[in-house]
Design a protein around this motif. Structure first.
Motif, PDB file in Angstrom:
ATOM      1  N   GLY A 194       1.804  -5.486 -37.622  1.00 43.47           N
ATOM      2  CA  GLY A 194       0.639  -5.080 -36.864  1.00 43.47           C
ATOM      3  C   GLY A 194       0.309  -5.969 -35.687  1.00 43.47           C
ATOM      4  O   GLY A 194      -0.843  -5.987 -35.220  1.00 43.47           O
ATOM      5  N   LYS A 195       1.286  -6.702 -35.171  1.00 44.27           N
ATOM      6  CA  LYS A 195       1.046  -7.550 -34.001  1.00 44.27           C
ATOM      7  C   LYS A 195       0.686  -6.685 -32.792  1.00 44.27           C
ATOM      8  O   LYS A 195       1.218  -5.587 -32.610  1.00 44.27           O
ATOM      9  CB  LYS A 195       2.292  -8.373 -33.683  1.00 44.27           C
ATOM     10  CG  LYS A 195       2.677  -9.386 -34.762  1.00 44.27           C
ATOM     11  CD  LYS A 195       1.987 -10.699 -34.537  1.00 44.27           C
ATOM     12  CE  LYS A 195       2.490 -11.738 -35.534  1.00 44.27           C
ATOM     13  NZ  LYS A 195       1.863 -13.044 -35.324  1.00 44.27           N
ATOM     14  N   THR A 196      -0.211  -7.198 -31.946  1.00 43.53           N
ATOM     15  CA  THR A 196      -0.619  -6.431 -30.777  1.00 43.53           C
ATOM     16  C   THR A 196       0.401  -6.496 -29.651  1.00 43.53           C
ATOM     17  O   THR A 196       0.473  -5.591 -28.820  1.00 43.53           O
ATOM     18  CB  THR A 196      -1.968  -6.949 -30.244  1.00 43.53           C
ATOM     19  OG1 THR A 196      -1.853  -8.346 -29.968  1.00 43.53           O
ATOM     20  CG2 THR A 196      -3.063  -6.723 -31.268  1.00 43.53           C
ATOM     21  N   ASP A 197       1.197  -7.549 -29.597  1.00 42.75           N
ATOM     22  CA  ASP A 197       2.238  -7.681 -28.579  1.00 42.75           C
ATOM     23  C   ASP A 197       3.553  -7.983 -29.278  1.00 42.75           C
ATOM     24  O   ASP A 197       3.695  -9.002 -29.941  1.00 42.75           O
ATOM     25  CB  ASP A 197       1.902  -8.806 -27.599  1.00 42.75           C
ATOM     26  CG  ASP A 197       2.756  -8.739 -26.332  1.00 42.75           C
ATOM     27  OD1 ASP A 197       3.885  -8.201 -26.408  1.00 42.75           O
ATOM     28  OD2 ASP A 197       2.309  -9.219 -25.281  1.00 42.75           O
ATOM     29  N   THR A 198       4.514  -7.087 -29.151  1.00 39.53           N
ATOM     30  CA  THR A 198       5.795  -7.245 -29.844  1.00 39.53           C
ATOM     31  C   THR A 198       6.939  -7.509 -28.876  1.00 39.53           C
ATOM     32  O   THR A 198       8.104  -7.340 -29.212  1.00 39.53           O
ATOM     33  CB  THR A 198       6.104  -5.985 -30.679  1.00 39.53           C
ATOM     34  OG1 THR A 198       6.204  -4.848 -29.813  1.00 39.53           O
ATOM     35  CG2 THR A 198       5.014  -5.734 -31.708  1.00 39.53           C
TER      36      THR A 198
END
Length: 286
Positions: A194-198
């Motif tokens: 669920g990271k906002t920046d991958t």
């Protein structure tokens, strides 16, 4: 079978993405999926396994070159004199690459006042990622990248830059498939958490030919080749600093991205950075 694999299978089954037969096959999968070496795969194989798509991206085209600092010139010349007229090899390539990374890291730290903590992934350390599907079986991708650079904690999957070095000159593009594989594994794990920046960056190089790579939030990857002549590293240094600054901006200290510690048990895949003894005997391919 790990809980994360089982949860993923159940969810896909309930969403009618897999049928009863496929679900049964997954349930019968051994606890440890069969290893699949990154070095055995082509670029297209890696794209297929990790669901990546190559696109055109001009982001790197607008990066401003940086004049090479005098101390980098000095130590680069010392390195050249030390190796003399002998053919470039892994040792000389790594020496020059180390100098470039140290210089770029120093420039980033000076400009951002950020205490960057790059961690080198040593040769004896193995990365393993699962589950992936290959030839109808659940497998575990594994291999050894040459460098991994973090701005944050390793256990938070804050890996920002993967670097593969060539073992001999004129082979700067040979590490592209491997670098993309490791980038894809980190990217997929971040998405599962669920990271906002991958976004993940990568480089393949023999220090004369560089391939700068980017994998974005939509699983699209792009690259930019950069050649170096007569130790003219201005463009390379500019891109290294740019990537490290972007990586620093994505770290937990400057980003509100979800931390793995707040997502314990929610991931659907496993990414291991540690030593896996049972794979040692099989890892001589690099």
């Amino acid at each position: 079978m790990s809980d994360s694999i089982l949860r993923r299978a159940i969810r896909r089954f309930l969403e009618h993405k897999i049928d009863t037969q496929e679900m049964a096959r997954i349930l019968e999968t051994p606890e440890k999926p069969e290893p699949l070496a990154v070095t055995s795969l082509s670029l297209r194989d890696i794209e297929k396994i990790l669901g990546l798509t190559q696109v055109m991206d001009d982001e790197f085209d607008f990066v401003v070159p940086i004049p090479v600092p005098q101390d980098l010139k000095l130590w680069s010349e010392k390195s050249d004199r030390a190796y003399g007229s002998s053919c470039a090899n892994e040792a000389s390539i790594r020496c020059k690459l180390n100098l470039l990374l140290i210089c770029a890291h120093d420039l980033v730290s000076s400009s951002t006042n950020k205490s960057a903590r790059p961690l080198a992934v040593q040769k004896e350390r193995i990365w393993a990622y699962s589950p992936v599907e290959w030839e109808g079986k659940i497998r575990m991708l594994w291999g050894r990248p040459d460098y991994g650079v973090w701005y944050g904690e390793k256990e938070d999957f804050d890996l920002n830059l993967v670097i593969m070095e060539a073992k001999r000159p004129n082979c700067g593009t040979q590490g592209v498939p491997q670098a993309l594989a490791y980038m894809g594994c980190v990217h997929k794990q971040r998405k599962d958490l669920g990271k906002t920046d991958t976004t993940v960056y990568g480089i393949s190089t023999d220090t004369m030919n560089f391939t700068f790579m980017k994998l974005d939030n939509e699983s699209r990857w792009s690259f930019k080749p950069v050649g170096v002549g007569e130790n003219s590293f201005e463009q390379v240094l500019g891109l290294l600093v740019y990537i490290m600054e972007k990586a620093a901006s994505m770290s937990p200290a400057t980003s509100k991205g979800t931390s793995r510690r707040t997502q314990q048990g929610s991931g659907e895949s496993d990414l291991i950075f540690d030593h896996i003894p049972e794979m040692d005997d099989e890892m001589d391919v690099e």
